[in-house]
Design a protein around this motif. Sequence first.
Motif, mmCIF file in Angstrom:
data_model
loop_
_atom_site.group_PDB
_atom_site.id
_atom_site.type_symbol
_atom_site.label_atom_id
_atom_site.label_comp_id
_atom_site.label_asym_id
_atom_site.label_seq_id
_atom_site.Cartn_x
_atom_site.Cartn_y
_atom_site.Cartn_z
ATOM 1 N N GLN A 228 0.808 -1.278 -0.046
ATOM 2 C CA GLN A 228 -0.087 0.125 -0.017
ATOM 3 C C GLN A 228 0.745 1.245 0.066
ATOM 4 O O GLN A 228 1.151 1.935 0.995
ATOM 5 N N LYS A 229 1.238 1.517 -1.199
ATOM 6 C CA LYS A 229 1.868 2.636 -1.323
ATOM 7 C C LYS A 229 1.696 4.108 -0.715
ATOM 8 O O LYS A 229 2.156 4.607 -0.301
ATOM 9 N N GLU A 230 0.250 4.327 -1.035
ATOM 10 C CA GLU A 230 -0.354 5.561 -0.659
ATOM 11 C C GLU A 230 -0.242 5.590 1.034
ATOM 12 O O GLU A 230 -0.764 6.830 1.536
ATOM 13 N N ARG A 231 -0.146 4.309 1.778
ATOM 14 C CA ARG A 231 -0.291 4.558 3.211
ATOM 15 C C ARG A 231 0.960 4.609 3.878
ATOM 16 O O ARG A 231 1.158 4.588 4.886
ATOM 17 N N MET A 232 2.191 4.445 2.988
ATOM 18 C CA MET A 232 3.457 4.416 3.729
ATOM 19 C C MET A 232 4.282 5.419 3.473
ATOM 20 O O MET A 232 4.184 6.019 2.580
ATOM 21 N N ALA A 233 5.258 5.820 4.401
ATOM 22 C CA ALA A 233 6.168 6.890 4.425
ATOM 23 C C ALA A 233 7.123 6.333 3.332
ATOM 24 O O ALA A 233 7.464 5.098 3.239
ATOM 25 N N VAL A 234 7.534 7.133 2.339
ATOM 26 C CA VAL A 234 8.451 7.063 1.214
ATOM 27 C C VAL A 234 9.468 6.019 1.722
ATOM 28 O O VAL A 234 10.175 5.080 1.104
ATOM 29 N N THR A 235 10.121 6.416 2.931
ATOM 30 C CA THR A 235 11.115 5.532 3.588
ATOM 31 C C THR A 235 10.966 4.085 3.685
ATOM 32 O O THR A 235 12.039 3.254 3.834
ATOM 33 N N ASP A 236 9.954 3.699 3.698
ATOM 34 C CA ASP A 236 9.566 2.340 4.307
ATOM 35 C C ASP A 236 9.415 1.520 3.055
ATOM 36 O O ASP A 236 9.436 0.387 3.136
ATOM 37 N N LEU A 237 9.420 2.309 1.827
ATOM 38 C CA LEU A 237 9.281 1.391 0.629
ATOM 39 C C LEU A 237 10.385 0.588 0.244
ATOM 40 O O LEU A 237 11.525 1.087 -0.025
ATOM 41 N N PRO A 238 10.315 -0.773 0.071
ATOM 42 C CA PRO A 238 11.245 -1.588 -0.473
ATOM 43 C C PRO A 238 11.266 -1.426 -2.141
ATOM 44 O O PRO A 238 10.088 -1.120 -2.416
ATOM 45 N N ASP A 239 12.164 -1.784 -2.404
ATOM 46 C CA ASP A 239 12.666 -1.717 -3.987
ATOM 47 C C ASP A 239 11.677 -2.798 -4.496
ATOM 48 O O ASP A 239 11.571 -3.950 -3.785
ATOM 49 N N GLU A 240 10.747 -2.453 -5.503
ATOM 50 C CA GLU A 240 9.906 -3.547 -5.780
ATOM 51 C C GLU A 240 10.382 -4.805 -6.552
ATOM 52 O O GLU A 240 9.701 -5.871 -6.143
ATOM 53 N N ALA A 241 11.285 -4.759 -7.420
ATOM 54 C CA ALA A 241 11.965 -6.136 -7.508
ATOM 55 C C ALA A 241 12.426 -6.935 -6.341
ATOM 56 O O ALA A 241 12.334 -8.164 -6.251
ATOM 57 N N ALA A 242 13.153 -6.175 -5.541
ATOM 58 C CA ALA A 242 13.738 -6.989 -4.352
ATOM 59 C C ALA A 242 12.481 -7.423 -3.347
ATOM 60 O O ALA A 242 12.457 -8.447 -2.863
ATOM 61 N N TYR A 243 11.365 -6.962 -3.408
ATOM 62 C CA TYR A 243 10.159 -7.110 -2.724
ATOM 63 C C TYR A 243 9.603 -8.381 -3.249
ATOM 64 O O TYR A 243 9.573 -9.296 -2.742
ATOM 65 N N PHE A 244 9.502 -8.364 -4.700
ATOM 66 C CA PHE A 244 8.632 -9.547 -5.136
ATOM 67 C C PHE A 244 9.828 -10.852 -4.846
ATOM 68 O O PHE A 244 9.199 -11.877 -4.773
ATOM 69 N N GLN A 245 11.121 -10.363 -4.920
ATOM 70 C CA GLN A 245 12.023 -11.783 -4.754
ATOM 71 C C GLN A 245 12.040 -12.303 -3.402
ATOM 72 O O GLN A 245 11.903 -13.588 -3.220
ATOM 73 N N ARG A 246 11.625 -11.573 -2.365
ATOM 74 C CA ARG A 246 11.521 -11.996 -0.955
ATOM 75 C C ARG A 246 10.208 -12.238 -0.708
ATOM 76 O O ARG A 246 9.918 -13.369 -0.036
ATOM 77 N N TYR A 247 9.247 -11.569 -1.242
ATOM 78 C CA TYR A 247 7.673 -11.804 -0.539
ATOM 79 C C TYR A 247 6.816 -12.230 -1.678
ATOM 80 O O TYR A 247 5.600 -11.916 -1.359
ATOM 81 N N GLY A 248 7.141 -12.008 -2.875
ATOM 82 C CA GLY A 248 6.378 -12.316 -4.027
ATOM 83 C C GLY A 248 5.815 -13.720 -3.938
ATOM 84 O O GLY A 248 6.670 -14.813 -3.734
ATOM 85 N N LEU A 249 4.515 -13.809 -4.353
ATOM 86 C CA LEU A 249 4.132 -15.403 -4.275
ATOM 87 C C LEU A 249 4.135 -15.778 -6.044
ATOM 88 O O LEU A 249 3.339 -15.199 -6.688
ATOM 89 N N ASP A 250 5.027 -16.763 -6.202
ATOM 90 C CA ASP A 250 5.250 -17.272 -7.524
ATOM 91 C C ASP A 250 4.884 -18.518 -7.427
ATOM 92 O O ASP A 250 4.878 -19.266 -6.511
ATOM 93 N N ASN A 251 5.127 -19.357 -8.421
ATOM 94 C CA ASN A 251 4.640 -20.867 -8.340
ATOM 95 C C ASN A 251 5.837 -21.534 -7.550
ATOM 96 O O ASN A 251 5.222 -22.535 -6.730
ATOM 97 N N PRO A 252 6.888 -21.202 -7.707
ATOM 98 C CA PRO A 252 8.025 -22.202 -6.812
ATOM 99 C C PRO A 252 7.526 -22.035 -5.270
ATOM 100 O O PRO A 252 7.700 -22.946 -4.377
ATOM 101 N N ARG A 253 7.435 -20.660 -5.034
ATOM 102 C CA ARG A 253 7.062 -20.390 -3.528
ATOM 103 C C ARG A 253 5.794 -21.217 -2.995
ATOM 104 O O ARG A 253 5.550 -21.850 -2.133
ATOM 105 N N LEU A 254 4.824 -20.869 -4.280
ATOM 106 C CA LEU A 254 3.337 -21.601 -3.635
ATOM 107 C C LEU A 254 3.545 -23.396 -3.637
ATOM 108 O O LEU A 254 2.708 -23.687 -2.834
ATOM 109 N N ALA A 255 4.590 -23.725 -4.186
ATOM 110 C CA ALA A 255 4.599 -25.210 -4.130
ATOM 111 C C ALA A 255 5.141 -25.500 -2.917
ATOM 112 O O ALA A 255 5.030 -26.716 -2.450
ATOM 113 N N ARG A 256 5.704 -24.864 -1.919
ATOM 114 C CA ARG A 256 6.190 -25.034 -0.583
ATOM 115 C C ARG A 256 4.815 -25.140 0.515
ATOM 116 O O ARG A 256 4.893 -25.646 1.683
#
Length: 308
Positions: A228-256
Motif C-alpha cells: 500500500q504505497k499510498e499509506r506508507m512513508a516513502v522511506t518504508d518502501l522496499p524496492d519492488e523487484a527486491a520485494y517480489f524476490q523475497r515476498y512475491g508469491l510465484d509458483n515455486p513458492r506456492l509449491a511449498r
Amino acid sequence: MSSRLRHLTTLEHLPRETIERLLDRAESMREGCAHGTRKLDMLSGRTILNLFFEPSTRTRTSFELAARRLSADVINFDIGFSSTSKGEALFDTLHTLEAMHLDAIVVRHKVSGTPEELVRHAMSGVSVINAGDGNRAHPTQGLLDVLTIRQHRPDFKQLTVVICGDVKHSRVARSDVHALKAMGVKEIRLCSPRALMPEESEFPGCVITDDFDAAIEGADVVIMLRLQKERMAVTDLPDEAAYFQRYGLDNPRLARAAKGALVMHPGPLNRGIEIAPEVADGPQSRILEQVGNGVFVRMAVLAEVLGR
Ligand code: NCD
C-alpha cells in the motif's frame, strides 16, 4: 442465538455464532442467485448511502450491487477528502444527508475509528457499516474471506493461514485475523518485511515473521496483501523487484504450501510485486470467488442490520 447487529464497524469480539449466521445468510443468497433469484424485495423502500472518502471501485460497487439486489435505494457520495479538521466537515455532511431520511450509511474513511464516530453522531435508527477505516478494520472483507475459505476448507481448526505483505498498514489483515480467530483456525502466520511489520501486541497468538519461505511451508491458505504505497512513508518502501524476490508469491513458492492451498488477495492486485500473474490467474487462485462472495456477504450484512 446471538442478538442481531445494528451496526457493523469491526469483527473484533464478534462471537463465532454471529459470524456464522452472516456466512450462512450469504451462502443462502448465493444459492438463491445460482437458482435464478437475482433480486429480493427485502429492503424495498429503504435508503442506503455509500459515503466514500477514499477511492474504491470494488468495495463500493459491491455494496451498491448488494443493496440493489435487496431492492434498496442507493445514493453514492464520493468525496475526495483531505481536510485536516475532519470532525466538523464529516458531521455536517452526515447531518445533511441524514435529513434526507437514510436507513444505513456505508462508510469508508482513511481515519481509523470514523465508523464509530458516525455511530455516536448518527441519528438513532441509522445503521452504520464500515467499508474500511484507516488500517483498522474492513469487516465485510474479513467475512467474505472466511466465507471463501469455508466453501473449500470448512474445518477451520485444521487450518494454517498465512497472510503476507504490508500487514502494518492493512485493515484487511486485521479483520481477517479477527474472523479467522473467531472461526478457530489452528495457526495464523503474518509475514512482512521488518519495515511493514505490525506491533506484536496487536496480534496476540499469531506467528510474526519476515521469512516468507518459512511462513508458507505447509500453509492451507495464502492471503496476499497489496503493497500500500499510498499509506506508507516513502522511506518504508522496499524496492519492488527486491520485494517480489523475497515476498512475491510465484509458483515455486506456492509449491511449498500445502497441496491445493487456496490463494487469496483482497485486490486491487499489483501483479509482479506481491503476486505473479501466473499465480493470480492460476488454478489455485480464489481471487474472483472472493469478489463474487463479496456481494453476497454485503447483502447478508445489509439484511442483518436493516432487517425488521
Ligand atoms: C482493500 C482496502 O481498500 O482495504 N481493498 C478492498 O477493499 N478491495 C485492500 C487494499 O486496498 O489493498
